[in-house]
Design a protein around this motif. Structure first.
Motif, PDB file in Angstrom:
ATOM      1  N   UNK A 124       4.900 -19.754 -10.269  1.00  0.00           N
ATOM      2  CA  UNK A 124       5.683 -18.544 -10.482  1.00  0.00           C
ATOM      3  C   UNK A 124       6.020 -18.478 -11.959  1.00  0.00           C
ATOM      4  N   UNK A 125       5.695 -17.351 -12.575  1.00  0.00           N
ATOM      5  CA  UNK A 125       5.852 -17.237 -14.021  1.00  0.00           C
ATOM      6  C   UNK A 125       6.685 -16.015 -14.398  1.00  0.00           C
TER       7      UNK A 125
ATOM      8  N   UNK B 276       5.900 -10.699  -6.279  1.00  0.00           N
ATOM      9  CA  UNK B 276       6.994 -11.480  -6.826  1.00  0.00           C
ATOM     10  C   UNK B 276       7.393 -12.538  -5.807  1.00  0.00           C
ATOM     11  N   UNK B 277       7.889 -13.682  -6.299  1.00  0.00           N
ATOM     12  CA  UNK B 277       8.272 -14.761  -5.381  1.00  0.00           C
ATOM     13  C   UNK B 277       9.261 -15.683  -6.063  1.00  0.00           C
TER      14      UNK B 277
ATOM     15  N   UNK C  66       9.946 -14.651 -10.018  1.00  0.00           N
ATOM     16  CA  UNK C  66       8.953 -14.331 -11.034  1.00  0.00           C
ATOM     17  C   UNK C  66       7.672 -13.838 -10.385  1.00  0.00           C
ATOM     18  N   UNK C  67       6.619 -13.806 -11.189  1.00  0.00           N
ATOM     19  CA  UNK C  67       5.346 -13.310 -10.678  1.00  0.00           C
ATOM     20  C   UNK C  67       4.549 -14.458 -10.071  1.00  0.00           C
ATOM     21  N   UNK C  68       4.048 -14.212  -8.884  1.00  0.00           N
ATOM     22  CA  UNK C  68       3.301 -15.254  -8.182  1.00  0.00           C
ATOM     23  C   UNK C  68       1.853 -15.268  -8.657  1.00  0.00           C
ATOM     24  N   UNK C  69       1.383 -16.444  -9.045  1.00  0.00           N
ATOM     25  CA  UNK C  69      -0.035 -16.564  -9.370  1.00  0.00           C
ATOM     26  C   UNK C  69      -0.604 -17.845  -8.784  1.00  0.00           C
TER      27      UNK C  69
ATOM     28  N   UNK D 216       8.600 -20.497 -14.284  1.00  0.00           N
ATOM     29  CA  UNK D 216      10.055 -20.364 -14.216  1.00  0.00           C
ATOM     30  C   UNK D 216      10.655 -21.532 -13.443  1.00  0.00           C
ATOM     31  N   UNK D 217      11.953 -21.814 -13.700  1.00  0.00           N
ATOM     32  CA  UNK D 217      12.597 -22.897 -12.956  1.00  0.00           C
ATOM     33  C   UNK D 217      12.797 -22.536 -11.481  1.00  0.00           C
TER      34      UNK D 217
END
Ligand code: WT7
Length: 632
Positions: free
Chosen positions: A430-431, A483-484, A444-447, A438-439
């Motif tokens: 997750x970014x 998002x996740x 954030x965005x799931x990749x 991200x912590x």
């Protein structure tokens, strides 16, 4: 359910990501290869993005889904077909399936369909739809199944984009007692597409349809002229298997291309592992064959595993919300896999519909297509499964071919609303906006950092768009569009789309697609579409339109605009709300601030930062228009 008992999972997951190549080489053996592969993963997310699995292996999907089971268990039921009208059903054994698929494949060959040709299916949920898919697989034709709820216009676009000159359809479909015109829609689509094509027509309802001697062929006229043996095509693992269209945040729907070997390995493995499928059990996935769920978990995954898959022609809550449980009881369904939207509508109908039904055959439940709210999860768990059956909340996409994030049978405790764990070999992350991880706990965005065998290889005819859409935002990773966040236990929670894609009852629509349907109407100068929360559908489409001079905002016009979307895309895309506004909130660069529109519809007072708006007065005007909106 408080202890973590996922030791088996943890150990296998660790191995699957530490020794990926070895893991997938081993996993690939679950299907029969004609020529074995020497390598599993040949993928690269860098540069031109090449996704390849089991590349030098050869196989045939129909052999794997049909013949190999028919040889050892000819009488085992492959498909249980339950008709729309109550009391009508059909059990098709693996040997029956083999004969039917072979006949169908012979018909296709006789009609000139060759390996690599694209065949469009516009079919109701009947066994011949599955035969047609498997027949394409047998002769190496690439099927493109178009959901039978899409309009002629949508069908035409897909026929043209796939350059498909062969269509398989039926006279009509049946759903919830209604007849769906299919042949008529195909006729209209071919007029729009101006394409020369052959149409193979299945007689299903016997309804009166037009017939062109030059172009159309009735299946029953040729069925008896071919035999039940049909040599299968030896396919490369990376030969295209099927194209399936799905909506994105921009442009027209994309034809995702899935290939033969890796897809089948992944669909069959996830089906077996996630549902702990046991031979002899009846498995029911309620998805339509027009969606990826119908491909992977109604047809290919279960049949590759020799399972008994139940195919239902109708609507699970029609004629009453008891229908679904009657089918479960009558056919002793062990695994039920369905969509949150259906669960919510069953829940809203009241518990009394469960009364007098047993549901004791159920061992496991699954959901797919959209986030499930904890309330619906609990109802499914407690009321439907009598708190006995684990729920697999499976997260995946048309692009992923199979499930990527889900609880596995030893995942405990289950958390209502969480998709939980990555499947074996899957490395999610997750970014933030800058592509930095991200912590824990931060959304954030799931990749996904590494390829897996079921991943789509490209967009038909547009690899540049494939790279741009999924691999450009964060180099070296597949961007999902969702998002996740990850909780303290490392479990995944999916929030939903973070791009301009709206998920209505588990169906994906790009806001741009709906907007272009609206502006195609002469009354509309400009349109902006957003998704808003809906108690049953998850999200519904809310449209803002600016009218051209000379057009009057009245009920008649609003109905016309909804009709416009129906004609352009299909009944499933009809917006709940269309509101006429004098202007739209835009930035200086002309970008519509959908965030503000969402807040206005939610009647939120705090609109956030509005300093970049060109004309802040527009906010009050939109508020007034919304207060007059009587559609909700
Ligand atoms: C989008 C993909 C995968 C087959 C059906 C839909 C949403 C899917 C979940 C889930 C939360 C989910 C995502 C995804 N989605 N499953 N379990 N929890 N969201 O396939 O039409 O390609 O749509 O459906 O937003 O991106 P699709």
């Amino acid at each position: 359910m408080s202890t973590n008992s996922s030791v088996g999972y943890n150990e296998e997951y660790a191995r699957s990501v530490a020794e990926t190549e070895k893991y997938w080489q081993e996993a690939g053996k679950r299907i029969d290869w004609i020529r074995p592969y020497s390598k599993a993963d040949g993928s690269s997310y860098a540069g031109n993005v090449q996704i390849k699995w089991y590349e030098d292996g050869t196989l045939n999907v129909a052999n794997n889904c049909v013949d190999r089971h028919a040889r050892v268990r000819p009488d085992a039921p492959a498909i249980i077909w339950v008709a729309d009208s109550e009391g009508e059903s059909l059990v098709i054994s693996y040997e029956d399936l083999r004969k039917n698929v072979n006949r169908f494949a012979n018909v296709l060959r006789m009609q000139g369909v060759k390996k690599g040709d694209r065949v469009t299916l516009y079919m109701p949920m009947i066994p011949k739809a599955a035969y047609a898919m498997l027949a394409c697989a047998r002769i190496g034709a690439v099927h493109s199944v178009v959901f039978a709820g899409f309009s002629a216009e949508s069908l035409a676009n897909r026929i043209v984009d796939a350059e498909s000159h062969f269509i398989i359809t039926a006279d009509e479909g049946r759903r919830g007692g209604k007849r769906i015109p299919l042949k008529e829609t195909v006729d209209e689509a071919l007029r729009i597409a101006r394409m020369d094509a052959k149409v193979l027509v299945v007689k299903h309802t016997g309804g009166d349809v037009s017939f062109s001697e030059r172009r159309d062929v009735w299946l029953h006229d040729v069925w008896g002229t071919v035999g039940t043996e049909c040599e299968s095509e030896e396919m490369s693992a990376e030969d295209p298997f099927f194209i399936l269209y799905t909506s994105g945040s921009t442009g027209k729907p994309k034809g995702l291309v899935h290939t033969t070997g890796g897809y089948l390995v992944y669909a069959s493995m996830t089906h077996e592992r996630i549902f702990a499928y046991q031979p002899g059990e009846v498995y029911w996935c309620t998805a339509d064959i027009g969606w990826i769920t119908g491909h992977s978990y109604l047809v290919y995954g279960p049949l590759a595993n020799g399972a008994t898959t139940l195919m239902f022609e109708g609507v699970p809550n029609q004629p009453t919300p008891k229908r679904i449980w009657d089918i479960v009881d009558e056919w002793n369904v062990s695994v039920l896999y369905t969509a949150p939207t259906l669960i919510r509508s069953l829940m809203a109908a009241g518990d009394r519909w469960l009364e007098g039904t047993s549901r004791k055959s159920l061992r496991m439940l699954g959901t797919v297509g959209e986030p499930i709210n904890p309330e619906a999860w609990r109802w499914y768990y407690e009321k439907v499964g009598d708190s006995r059956c684990p729920i697999a909340d499976t997260w995946w996409q048309t692009e992923t071919g199979g499930v990527l994030i889900t609880p596995l049978p030893d995942t405990a405790p289950l958390k209502p609303g969480a998709a939980m764990k990555p499947f074996f070999g899957i490395i999610p992350d997750i970014v933030d906006e800058n592509g930095e991880s991200v912590p824990q706990g931060t959304q954030g965005r799931l990749l996904i950092r590494r390829s897996w065998p079921g991943q789509a290889r490209t967009i038909h005819g547009d690899h540049a768009r494939f790279m741009e859409t999924y691999f450009s935002a964060v180099p070296g990773a597949y961007l999902t569009g969702d998002g996740a966040h990850r909780d303290v236990d490392g479990d995944y929670w999916i929030i939903g789309r973070v791009d301009d894609v709206v998920n209505v009852s588990g169906h994906r629509f790009g806001t741009a697609e709906i907007e272009s349907a609206l502006v195609a109407h002469p009354a509309v100068a400009e349109a902006a579409v957003i998704g808003v929360p809906h108690p049953i559908k998850g999200q519904s489409l809310f449209c803002f339109v600016i009218l051209r001079d000379g057009y009057q905002d009245d009920e008649g016009l609003i109905a016309q605009l909804k009709q416009q979307v129906r004609a352009d895309i299909g009944a499933i895309a009809v917006p709940d709300d269309v509101v006429c506004v004098p202007g739209l909130p835009k930035t200086r660069s002309g970008k519509i601030m959908r965030r503000i529109l969402r807040k206005l519809v939610a009647r939120e007072d705090d609109l956030g930062d509005v300093s970049t708006l060109v004309d802040p007065r527009i906010i009050e005007e939109i508020k007034t228009a919304l207060s007059l909106n009587r559609q909700v």
